[in-house]
Design a protein around this motif. Structure first.
Motif, mmCIF file in Angstrom:
data_model
loop_
_atom_site.group_PDB
_atom_site.id
_atom_site.type_symbol
_atom_site.label_atom_id
_atom_site.label_comp_id
_atom_site.label_asym_id
_atom_site.label_seq_id
_atom_site.Cartn_x
_atom_site.Cartn_y
_atom_site.Cartn_z
ATOM 1 N N VAL A 114 44.308 65.683 39.499
ATOM 2 C CA VAL A 114 43.871 64.434 38.871
ATOM 3 C C VAL A 114 42.955 63.664 39.823
ATOM 4 O O VAL A 114 41.934 63.088 39.412
ATOM 5 C CB VAL A 114 45.091 63.579 38.474
ATOM 6 N N ALA A 115 43.293 63.671 41.107
ATOM 7 C CA ALA A 115 42.508 62.932 42.094
ATOM 8 C C ALA A 115 41.092 63.488 42.237
ATOM 9 O O ALA A 115 40.174 62.751 42.621
ATOM 10 C CB ALA A 115 43.217 62.954 43.447
ATOM 11 N N THR A 116 40.905 64.773 41.922
ATOM 12 C CA THR A 116 39.563 65.366 42.032
ATOM 13 C C THR A 116 38.674 64.973 40.863
ATOM 14 O O THR A 116 37.466 65.250 40.895
ATOM 15 C CB THR A 116 39.640 66.903 42.087
ATOM 16 N N GLY A 117 39.257 64.396 39.814
ATOM 17 C CA GLY A 117 38.462 64.021 38.653
ATOM 18 C C GLY A 117 37.871 65.207 37.910
ATOM 19 O O GLY A 117 36.774 65.114 37.342
ATOM 20 N N GLY A 118 38.606 66.298 37.895
ATOM 21 C CA GLY A 118 38.138 67.486 37.184
ATOM 22 C C GLY A 118 37.343 68.448 38.039
ATOM 23 O O GLY A 118 36.873 69.485 37.545
ATOM 24 N N ASP A 119 37.184 68.130 39.344
ATOM 25 C CA ASP A 119 36.391 68.982 40.229
ATOM 26 C C ASP A 119 37.275 69.851 41.115
ATOM 27 O O ASP A 119 36.825 70.365 42.138
ATOM 28 C CB ASP A 119 35.479 68.114 41.103
ATOM 29 N N GLY A 120 38.553 70.037 40.724
ATOM 30 C CA GLY A 120 39.460 70.867 41.498
ATOM 31 C C GLY A 120 39.709 72.199 40.829
ATOM 32 O O GLY A 120 39.427 72.388 39.642
ATOM 33 N N LYS A 121 40.246 73.142 41.593
ATOM 34 C CA LYS A 121 40.572 74.471 41.075
ATOM 35 C C LYS A 121 41.877 74.920 41.695
ATOM 36 O O LYS A 121 42.088 74.773 42.905
ATOM 37 C CB LYS A 121 39.454 75.463 41.413
ATOM 38 N N VAL A 122 42.751 75.483 40.862
ATOM 39 C CA VAL A 122 44.045 75.951 41.345
ATOM 40 C C VAL A 122 43.892 77.317 42.010
ATOM 41 O O VAL A 122 43.234 78.225 41.485
ATOM 42 C CB VAL A 122 45.056 76.047 40.184
ATOM 43 N N LEU A 123 44.510 77.463 43.177
ATOM 44 C CA LEU A 123 44.551 78.730 43.898
ATOM 45 C C LEU A 123 45.995 79.207 43.955
ATOM 46 O O LEU A 123 46.871 78.487 44.417
ATOM 47 C CB LEU A 123 44.008 78.553 45.317
ATOM 48 N N ALA A 124 46.247 80.408 43.444
ATOM 49 C CA ALA A 124 47.595 80.989 43.509
ATOM 50 C C ALA A 124 47.524 82.308 44.279
ATOM 51 O O ALA A 124 47.830 82.375 45.459
ATOM 52 C CB ALA A 124 48.156 81.192 42.116
ATOM 53 N N GLY A 125 47.051 83.376 43.621
ATOM 54 C CA GLY A 125 46.871 84.646 44.328
ATOM 55 C C GLY A 125 45.475 84.785 44.901
ATOM 56 O O GLY A 125 45.266 85.395 45.950
ATOM 57 N N ILE A 164 48.714 76.313 45.290
ATOM 58 C CA ILE A 164 50.080 76.055 44.817
ATOM 59 C C ILE A 164 51.090 77.051 45.360
ATOM 60 O O ILE A 164 52.250 77.054 44.945
ATOM 61 C CB ILE A 164 50.139 76.052 43.273
ATOM 62 N N THR A 165 50.683 77.898 46.302
ATOM 63 C CA THR A 165 51.593 78.947 46.771
ATOM 64 C C THR A 165 52.827 78.398 47.474
ATOM 65 O O THR A 165 53.855 79.083 47.545
ATOM 66 C CB THR A 165 50.859 79.912 47.713
#
Length: 293
Positions: free
Chosen positions: A22-33, A54-55
């Motif tokens: 939310v803090a990125t204002g839509g400019d973030g991406k989730v990293l898992a594997g 999120i690991t």
């Protein structure tokens, strides 16, 4: 090439991860594997301002049987699920996972990551679509569930918003009288499929009650169709696979809409799909009547 510069955060909880997005204002991406995301970053096909790793988030690395479903958390590695006895509850997972990339990639890649990436040639989105899996998405307003039929919107496009996380997926476990089939054709093992099929047939008292097929590598998303009437009409034939072929050839003309590429034309993919569909529907039907998945 190298990725464009980005900020990196590693929250300890799912709620914190959502807050970071939310803090990125839509400019973030989730990293898992990272097995899909990192190559995209390296080729600069994606340039997120922040990676939210999120690991380390607690409680997401789970494989849990809950009644009639198998729940898989967002950071569960594909290789871990592949080797887990719990995978036996969902036979299609055991059939498909050995074909997902290579063993080394599955050791890092996550189940939910493959679903969230939504590559048209990937196996797990087709498995989720064929089984009618339910996906859990978490955002600032809470958690919501999305059926697989509504989750995949197109090539690498899903119902997950820019400030949300695919937090879990629930696959229905195999029920009595269900049989399954899986097959794909690729240039080399571990490559994305030129064409592939996932099938499920449910029978009772020797009669076909339901039949579903999902094709992958043939359109912009897994192409799922109810083929109960097709399988029911062929079920009493001496050669079920041969009896299914005219119907799967017609089905191929409907669902295979990729324009083709240097590895295979549209016509070639249609022939592959028709053959694989007839064979794996016949296998699933036989298994459903024999009482084995």
């Amino acid at each position: 090439m190298k990725p464009a510069p980005f900020a990196y955060v590693r929250p300890a909880t799912l709620d914190d991860a959502v807050a970071e997005l939310v803090a990125t204002g839509g400019d973030g991406k989730v990293l898992a594997g990272g097995q899909s995301l990192v190559p995209v970053l390296a080729m600069r096909l994606g340039r997120p301002g922040t990676l939210v790793d999120i690991t380390a988030a607690a409680g997401l690395d789970t494989i849990e049987r809950r009644g009639a479903v198998l729940r898989i958390g967002a950071t569960t590695r594909q290789r871990r699920l592949e080797r887990s006895p719990a995978a036996n509850d969902v036979p299609l997972i055991g059939m498909a996972l050995p074909f997902v990339g290579h063993r080394e990639l599955r050791s890092r890649g996550t189940v939910c990551g493959s679903l969230a990436h939504a590559d048209p040639g990937a196996e797990l989105p087709a498995v989720a679509s064929c089984l009618g899996a339910v996906l859990e998405v978490t955002g600032a307003s809470g958690r919501r569930t999305v059926p697989a039929a509504e989750f995949f919107a197109g090539a690498m496009t899903t119902a997950v918003g820019a400030e949300e996380v695919l937090s879990a997926v629930e696959f229905p476990v195999a029920a009595p009288g269900e049989g399954f089939g899986f097959a794909e054709i690729a240039r080399r093992h571990g490559d994305f499929a030129l064409a592939g099929v996932v099938t499920r047939v449910r029978s009772a008292g020797g009669a076909v009650q339901e039949a579903v097929i999902s094709g992958f590598g043939i359109s912009d998303r897994a192409a799922t169709r109810d083929v109960t009437d097709l399988v029911r009409a062929a079920a009493d034939s001496a050669d079920v696979e041969a009896a299914l072929r005219p119907g799967t050839e017609e089905l191929a003309r409907d669902v295979v809409d990729t324009a083709g590429d240097s590895h295979g034309s549209q016509g070639y993919r249609r022939r592959l799909f028709a053959v694989l569909a007839a064979r794996e529907l016949a296998h699933a039907h036989r298994r459903s009547t024999e009482g084995r998945s």
